[in-house]
Design a protein around this motif. Structure first.
Motif, PDB file in Angstrom:
ATOM      1  N   GLN A 160      41.783  30.463  30.717  1.00  0.00           N
ATOM      2  CA  GLN A 160      42.556  31.708  30.765  1.00  0.00           C
ATOM      3  C   GLN A 160      43.636  31.678  31.848  1.00  0.00           C
ATOM      4  O   GLN A 160      44.293  32.683  32.094  1.00  0.00           O
ATOM      5  CB  GLN A 160      41.618  32.887  31.065  1.00  0.00           C
ATOM      6  CG  GLN A 160      40.549  33.148  30.033  1.00  0.00           C
ATOM      7  CD  GLN A 160      39.596  34.237  30.507  1.00  0.00           C
ATOM      8  OE1 GLN A 160      39.057  34.182  31.608  1.00  0.00           O
ATOM      9  NE2 GLN A 160      39.387  35.235  29.680  1.00  0.00           N
ATOM     10  N   SER A 161      43.815  30.532  32.463  1.00  0.00           N
ATOM     11  CA  SER A 161      44.595  30.473  33.701  1.00  0.00           C
ATOM     12  C   SER A 161      46.044  30.904  33.534  1.00  0.00           C
ATOM     13  O   SER A 161      46.626  31.494  34.449  1.00  0.00           O
ATOM     14  CB  SER A 161      44.534  29.066  34.292  1.00  0.00           C
ATOM     15  OG  SER A 161      45.072  28.105  33.387  1.00  0.00           O
ATOM     16  N   GLU A 162      46.655  30.627  32.381  1.00  0.00           N
ATOM     17  CA  GLU A 162      48.061  31.024  32.254  1.00  0.00           C
ATOM     18  C   GLU A 162      48.240  32.533  32.247  1.00  0.00           C
ATOM     19  O   GLU A 162      49.296  33.043  32.640  1.00  0.00           O
ATOM     20  CB  GLU A 162      48.727  30.407  31.014  1.00  0.00           C
ATOM     21  CG  GLU A 162      48.024  30.666  29.707  1.00  0.00           C
ATOM     22  CD  GLU A 162      47.134  29.506  29.325  1.00  0.00           C
ATOM     23  OE1 GLU A 162      47.318  28.925  28.258  1.00  0.00           O
ATOM     24  OE2 GLU A 162      46.229  29.186  30.111  1.00  0.00           O
ATOM     25  N   LEU A 163      47.190  33.277  31.823  1.00  0.00           N
ATOM     26  CA  LEU A 163      47.262  34.732  31.903  1.00  0.00           C
ATOM     27  C   LEU A 163      47.186  35.192  33.353  1.00  0.00           C
ATOM     28  O   LEU A 163      47.868  36.145  33.746  1.00  0.00           O
ATOM     29  CB  LEU A 163      46.133  35.352  31.077  1.00  0.00           C
ATOM     30  CG  LEU A 163      46.214  35.118  29.567  1.00  0.00           C
ATOM     31  CD1 LEU A 163      44.938  35.580  28.879  1.00  0.00           C
ATOM     32  CD2 LEU A 163      47.430  35.823  28.969  1.00  0.00           C
ATOM     33  N   LEU A 164      46.369  34.512  34.143  1.00  0.00           N
ATOM     34  CA  LEU A 164      46.325  34.794  35.577  1.00  0.00           C
ATOM     35  C   LEU A 164      47.681  34.494  36.214  1.00  0.00           C
ATOM     36  O   LEU A 164      48.190  35.286  37.028  1.00  0.00           O
ATOM     37  CB  LEU A 164      45.230  33.954  36.241  1.00  0.00           C
ATOM     38  CG  LEU A 164      45.125  34.044  37.761  1.00  0.00           C
ATOM     39  CD1 LEU A 164      44.723  35.452  38.198  1.00  0.00           C
ATOM     40  CD2 LEU A 164      44.130  33.011  38.293  1.00  0.00           C
ATOM     41  N   VAL A 165      48.273  33.348  35.858  1.00  0.00           N
ATOM     42  CA  VAL A 165      49.600  32.991  36.377  1.00  0.00           C
ATOM     43  C   VAL A 165      50.615  34.064  36.004  1.00  0.00           C
ATOM     44  O   VAL A 165      51.440  34.485  36.825  1.00  0.00           O
ATOM     45  CB  VAL A 165      50.046  31.612  35.849  1.00  0.00           C
ATOM     46  CG1 VAL A 165      51.472  31.301  36.310  1.00  0.00           C
ATOM     47  CG2 VAL A 165      49.088  30.515  36.316  1.00  0.00           C
TER      48      VAL A 165
END
Length: 498
Positions: free
Chosen positions: A186-191
């Motif tokens: 899910q990291s790109e949503l965090l970014v």
């Protein structure tokens, strides 16, 4: 008995649930009051008028009074919320040793309602089509939850020692911590959350990311966030994104969401919890911390999920964006929710378990809950985006509404979220940085970053302006997407053809 306006009732008595707006002709625009004795009736003039009205054998109408008059002499008020639809529904009020739960009885056959059957006591999740949304957890669910809890409680003292200084570091002066949970999938949503906040110059120093893998911890820190990785509890959580709502990876992340808020609550802090698929238009924390509003009366406040189904009754609280004031009631609530992990595993839903547990705590302990109606402007989300509120979305694009956040909920998986955020005009991540570890920033982008930067990933990957793209013509878009394919069968284009 008497009747009063439903809207006046909600205006003067905030019972916390989001009001379903009355529809003309549906017969759901008024509230019925029943008085147990003459002393509970309104003022003398009103009392005499009502008594005479009920003694009149020719009178058939129930007198209409104001909400102020209706509750004037009520020392106790028991509120029953009931769905007035096309069911043949009856309500029995029984003079008896008092109960604070409503029993639900139905004439039930194998396939649903059967008027030839006798009334029988059923689960509150029983539907008229025969389906039950509240089956009890199985032995397998309980065993899985015991395994999770035994590891969690064994590690708890050491985890608290490691976590405490991080919480103290990020908390606002009013002791609020913004809690987020993410794995690398899910990291790109965090970014994107970080990049969108940077583009607006918003302070996100209150954010504490509970990373469920080391890659996400490194990434969050390269974004300038404070991050915590608990190997003892998170090492078994998959690092990839969930394929869809309710699958194994989704459920594992739901358990992590319960753990992280229970940890922070145990340390005595207020919590703003939010999913990673959120963007801020302005910092929402001052809204909740403001001591000059009636919101100070509430322990927990939620975004309205919008899906007012029996699974989420009566609150329809969205478990992906909420604020919690620390006190004995809320600390006990999160402890109880953690212990109810078998219900999360059974239902594949953190949200369903949270609402059912919360409903019991409202009754048992007086937990004060507020859900902001989906018909208000402050906290829009998936309900509004998915063609349920076309007018609101056009007002959002035109800048005539002033929300705090947008939550891309009601979405099948991460890929859909990314596409929808691009259409919304809220995607701020360079394409070369999607699904990349902090140490794998493309060389040409990294070359532009100051060697002493504490936020190298954000410096390299965040765009100053949003990347707006069309994907589906039947979803809201900041720019017209006439030529894009639809995603939902039978839905019209969001923008009328030129």
């Amino acid at each position: 008995m008497a009747r009063t306006s439903k809207e006046d009732f909600f205006d003067q008595l905030d019972i916390g649930v989001p009001m379903d707006i009355p529809k003309e002709g549906d017969g759901d625009s008024e509230v019925l009051f029943l008085y147990s004795k003459n002393g509970a009736l309104p003022s003398t003039y009103m009392k005499e008028s009502m008594i005479q009205h009920h003694k009149d054998p020719t009178s058939t109408a129930i007198p209409s009074i104001t909400m102020k008059d209706a509750v004037q002499n009520c020392d106790y008020l028991n509120v029953i919320l009931t769905n007035r639809d096309k069911r043949n529904q009856c309500i029995a009020i029984v003079p008896q040793y008092e109960s604070y739960h409503i029993q639900k009885w139905m004439r039930l056959g194998p396939d649903g309602i059967d008027s030839t059957k006798d009334l029988e006591l059923v689960s509150r999740g029983q539907q008229s089509n025969g389906k039950n949304q509240f089956e009890p957890p199985t032995k397998k669910d309980r065993k899985a939850n015991w395994d999770i809890l035994s590891r969690y409680y064994e590690a708890f003292p050491n985890v608290m020692k490691e976590l405490k200084p991080l919480v103290e570091h990020v908390a606002t002066p009013h002791k609020t911590v913004t809690v987020m949970v993410s794995n690398f999938g899910q990291s790109e949503l965090l970014v994107n959350f970080v990049c969108s906040a940077r583009s607006r110059g918003l302070d996100i120093s209150s954010v504490l990311v509970f990373a469920t893998d080391l890659e996400t911890k490194a990434l969050a820190e390269s974004l300038g966030l404070t991050a915590f990785y608990d190997k003892r509890n998170f090492d078994s959580i998959p690092s990839e994104a969930a394929n869809r709502y309710g699958d194994r990876m989704f459920t594992a992340m739901m358990m992590a969401k319960v753990m992280c808020v229970q940890m922070v609550s145990s340390l005595g802090y207020n919590i703003l919890f939010q999913d990673v698929d959120i963007v801020w238009y302005k910092n929402p924390i001052p809204f909740f911390e403001d001591k000059n509003t009636n919101l100070q009366n509430f322990d927990m406040m939620f975004q309205d999920d919008g899906g007012h189904s029996v699974r989420y009754a009566p609150y329809s609280a969205n478990s992906g964006f909420y604020y919690v004031r620390h006190n004995t009631r809320t600390e006990h609530f999160f402890s109880a929710l953690l212990n109810a992990g078998d219900l999360i595993l059974k239902t594949d839903s953190h949200q369903q378990a949270l609402i059912s547990t919360m409903s019991d705590h409202v009754s048992l302990y007086g937990l004060k809950v507020k859900v902001f109606s989906r018909d208000t402007d402050e906290f829009p989300g998936g309900f509004h985006f998915h063609m349920r509120s076309k007018t609101y979305m056009k007002e959002l694009f035109a800048g005539t509404v002033d929300p705090y956040i947008f939550h891309m909920s009601w979405t099948l998986n991460k890929d859909n979220k990314l596409s929808f955020l691009q259409q919304l005009g809220e995607w701020y991540v360079n394409e070369q940085c999607v699904q990349k570890e902090a140490k794998a920033i493309p060389t040409d982008l990294f070359a532009k970053v100051d060697a002493n930067s504490k936020t190298p990933f954000a410096d390299a990957c965040c765009t100053a302006e949003p990347i707006v793209k069309c994907h589906y013509r039947d979803k809201p878009s900041k720019i017209p997407c006439y030529d894009s394919p639809p995603i939902d069968k039978g839905k019209p284009s969001f923008w009328a053809a030129p």
